[in-house]
Design a protein around this motif. Structure first.
Motif, short mmCIF file in Angstrom:
data_model
loop_
_atom_site.label_atom_id
_atom_site.label_comp_id
_atom_site.label_asym_id
_atom_site.label_seq_id
_atom_site.Cartn_x
_atom_site.Cartn_y
_atom_site.Cartn_z
N LEU A 45 10.58 -39.92 89.16
CA LEU A 45 11.65 -40.40 90.03
C LEU A 45 12.97 -39.74 89.65
CD1 LEU A 45 10.75 -44.21 90.00
CD2 LEU A 45 10.21 -42.53 91.79
N PRO A 46 13.77 -39.36 90.64
CA PRO A 46 15.04 -38.69 90.33
C PRO A 46 16.08 -39.68 89.78
CG PRO A 46 14.87 -39.07 92.68
CD PRO A 46 13.56 -39.49 92.10
N PHE A 47 16.95 -39.17 88.93
CA PHE A 47 18.08 -39.98 88.47
C PHE A 47 19.20 -39.85 89.48
CE2 PHE A 47 22.23 -39.95 86.24
CZ PHE A 47 22.27 -41.30 85.88
N ARG A 107 29.50 -48.07 78.09
CA ARG A 107 28.15 -47.54 77.98
C ARG A 107 27.73 -46.73 79.19
NH1 ARG A 107 28.23 -48.09 72.75
NH2 ARG A 107 28.56 -50.23 72.10
N ALA A 108 28.66 -46.17 79.91
CA ALA A 108 28.33 -45.45 81.14
C ALA A 108 27.88 -44.01 80.88
CB ALA A 108 29.54 -45.44 82.07
N LEU A 109 28.08 -43.48 79.69
CA LEU A 109 27.69 -42.11 79.40
C LEU A 109 26.20 -42.02 79.13
CD1 LEU A 109 30.65 -41.07 77.06
CD2 LEU A 109 30.38 -40.58 79.49
N PRO A 110 25.54 -40.95 79.56
CA PRO A 110 24.08 -40.82 79.41
C PRO A 110 23.67 -40.45 77.98
CG PRO A 110 24.98 -38.87 80.47
CD PRO A 110 26.13 -39.83 80.32
N GLU A 139 17.38 -47.42 73.14
CA GLU A 139 16.76 -46.46 74.05
C GLU A 139 15.36 -46.90 74.44
OE1 GLU A 139 14.65 -42.89 75.48
OE2 GLU A 139 14.18 -44.16 73.76
N GLU A 140 14.60 -47.37 73.46
CA GLU A 140 13.25 -47.85 73.73
C GLU A 140 13.28 -49.09 74.62
OE1 GLU A 140 8.99 -47.81 73.38
OE2 GLU A 140 10.58 -46.32 73.17
N GLY A 141 14.26 -49.96 74.38
CA GLY A 141 14.39 -51.15 75.21
C GLY A 141 14.68 -50.80 76.66
N GLY A 142 15.60 -49.86 76.88
CA GLY A 142 15.89 -49.43 78.25
C GLY A 142 14.69 -48.81 78.92
N TYR A 143 13.92 -48.06 78.15
CA TYR A 143 12.71 -47.42 78.67
C TYR A 143 11.67 -48.47 79.05
CZ TYR A 143 8.16 -45.07 78.43
OH TYR A 143 6.90 -44.65 78.70
N ILE A 144 11.42 -49.44 78.16
CA ILE A 144 10.39 -50.46 78.43
C ILE A 144 10.77 -51.28 79.66
CG2 ILE A 144 9.37 -52.59 77.54
CD1 ILE A 144 9.62 -51.37 74.72
N GLY A 163 19.88 -44.07 78.30
CA GLY A 163 18.96 -43.00 77.97
C GLY A 163 17.51 -43.41 78.20
N GLY A 164 17.17 -44.65 77.85
CA GLY A 164 15.81 -45.15 78.09
C GLY A 164 15.51 -45.30 79.56
N TYR A 165 16.50 -45.75 80.32
CA TYR A 165 16.38 -45.88 81.78
C TYR A 165 16.04 -44.53 82.39
CZ TYR A 165 18.45 -46.11 86.55
OH TYR A 165 18.70 -46.01 87.89
N ARG A 166 16.76 -43.50 81.98
CA ARG A 166 16.52 -42.16 82.52
C ARG A 166 15.16 -41.61 82.10
NH1 ARG A 166 21.89 -38.48 82.83
NH2 ARG A 166 20.35 -37.27 83.95
N ARG A 167 14.75 -41.91 80.89
CA ARG A 167 13.43 -41.44 80.43
C ARG A 167 12.31 -42.05 81.25
NH1 ARG A 167 9.85 -42.83 75.79
NH2 ARG A 167 11.39 -44.28 74.96
N ALA A 168 12.41 -43.34 81.55
CA ALA A 168 11.37 -43.99 82.35
C ALA A 168 11.32 -43.42 83.76
CB ALA A 168 11.61 -45.50 82.39
N LEU A 169 12.48 -43.15 84.35
CA LEU A 169 12.51 -42.53 85.67
C LEU A 169 11.83 -41.17 85.65
CD1 LEU A 169 16.16 -43.32 86.89
CD2 LEU A 169 14.06 -44.48 87.59
N ALA A 170 12.20 -40.36 84.67
CA ALA A 170 11.62 -39.01 84.58
C ALA A 170 10.12 -39.06 84.38
CB ALA A 170 12.30 -38.24 83.45
#
Length: 351
Positions: free
Chosen positions: A222-224, A201-204, A175-180, A211-218
């Motif tokens: 930025l909208p998901f 891995r398509a589920l949020p 999750e942290e990796g996706g966020y960074i 999950g990290g990707y969505r956290r960085a957008l939020a």
């Protein structure tokens, strides 16, 4: 005068009893000498040499397999993985093998898409190994893995949630990796960042890269957009196919991608080049795993580096401790990741 030391039958393989008679010692002494315990039990150098000479003259070789059965130990670890074609696992396996070798164990690598594979499952249930390191979603979540653990085999899972409180898991902070990764792309000025991921891995899941990707957008306001999540096969060909799809978006097409792993990212990078898209001028990419191949692509691939060797070492150490202690205490080990900035996204590392 009769010879008290009866010669063994030459038609049969010599036994430890034959060695004991030839050396004039007990079978216990033979066992201690040939298993390297003479010093511990203070057997004299003269007696030790007699045993070694007798064993050599008779051509006797200790039956380690029989000893393993008596001790209920095989000194073998099974490392079960979904495929041997994924280069991510090579570093994990190598590090696990080094730890195992130093502890007197061997590692058998078993490619298997699910732990329920009947032949392999039967092999494991037949006590052909002392423990299992399981990787891959299907293997780690299979009920058969829990059945093997219930039969007394030590179990450790890698890069997946533990299926049982008593089973330890070794993973990196996905999750942290996706966020960074996503945050870095956003800080480079991108506002339409897509995510290329594999089918499983398509589920949020909040614990996943997505999950990290969505956290960085939020965090960036930025909208998901579900249309910007491209689900594909976990291969370089899958990465290329995802690029074909994202380039078909007529309006508001993405300008950057956070990619599930480096295999997908290398395929995506190659297809962008084939399609005449300049990287990073027109499109930026960040992968995940830190595979060596990423440093040799054109341009070199920015990636989230996963400590693969540390994962392999810790998995083997945790499993061997469970084997030798005779019981399991489930622990969750989550290792940190780091961003490695290269040419595929431009810019400098985020502070």
């Amino acid at each position: 005068m009769a010879n008290d030391r009866q010669e063994p039958d030459s038609s049969k393989a010599p036994t430890s009893a034959d060695v004991a008679r030839r050396a004039g010692v007990s079978q216990t002494t033979v066992s201690q000498v040939l298993n390297g315990k003479a010093g511990i039990t203070r057997i004299s150098a003269d007696t030790r040499q007699k045993v070694l000479d007798a064993a050599a003259n008779l051509g006797y070789t200790p039956n380690h397999a029989a000893r393993s059965l008596r001790e209920r130990r095989t000194k073998l670890i099974a490392l079960v993985m979904p495929t041997i074609g994924n280069p991510y696992f090579s570093d994990v396996v190598h590090a696990a093998q080094e730890v195992a070798r130093d502890a007197g164990y061997s590692v058998a690598v078993i490619p298997m898409r699910a732990a329920g594979d009947l032949r392999t499952s039967a092999l494991l249930q037949g006590a052909a190994c002392d423990g299992i390191i399981a990787t891959g979603h299907d293997n780690c979540s299979s009920p058969d893995l829990l059945a093997l653990k219930a039969r007394g085999l030590a179990v450790v899972v890698v890069q997946e949630p533990s299926p049982d409180p008593a089973i330890s898991s070794i993973s990196v902070d996905l999750e942290e990796g996706g966020y960074i990764a996503t945050r870095h792309l956003i800080r480079q000025g991108h506002r339409r960042v897509c995510h290329i991921t594999e089918r499983l891995r398509a589920l949020p899941d909040a614990e996943s890269r997505l999950g990290g990707y969505r956290r960085a957008l939020a965090e960036a306001g930025l909208p998901f957009d579900p249309e910007l999540v491209f689900v594909t096969e976990n291969s370089m060909e899958g990465g290329a196919a995802a690029v074909d799809r994202l380039l078909e978006l007529a309006q508001n097409s993405p300008t950057a991608a956070f990619v599930y792993n480096d295999r997908l990212a290398v395929g995506a990078l190659a297809r962008l080049r084939e399609r005449g898209v300049n990287v990073p001028g027109e499109f930026s990419l960040v992968g995940f795993d830190g595979l060596a191949i990423g440093a040799f692509t054109a341009p070199a691939l920015t990636t989230i580096d996963s400590p693969r060797e540390a994962i392999g070492r810790l998995a083997a150490e945790t499993l061997i401790k469970a084997i030798e202690d005779g019981y399991q205490t489930g622990q969750t080990h989550r290792l940190p990741v780091r961003l490695v900035v290269r040419g595929s996204c431009g810019g400098q590392p985020a502070p």
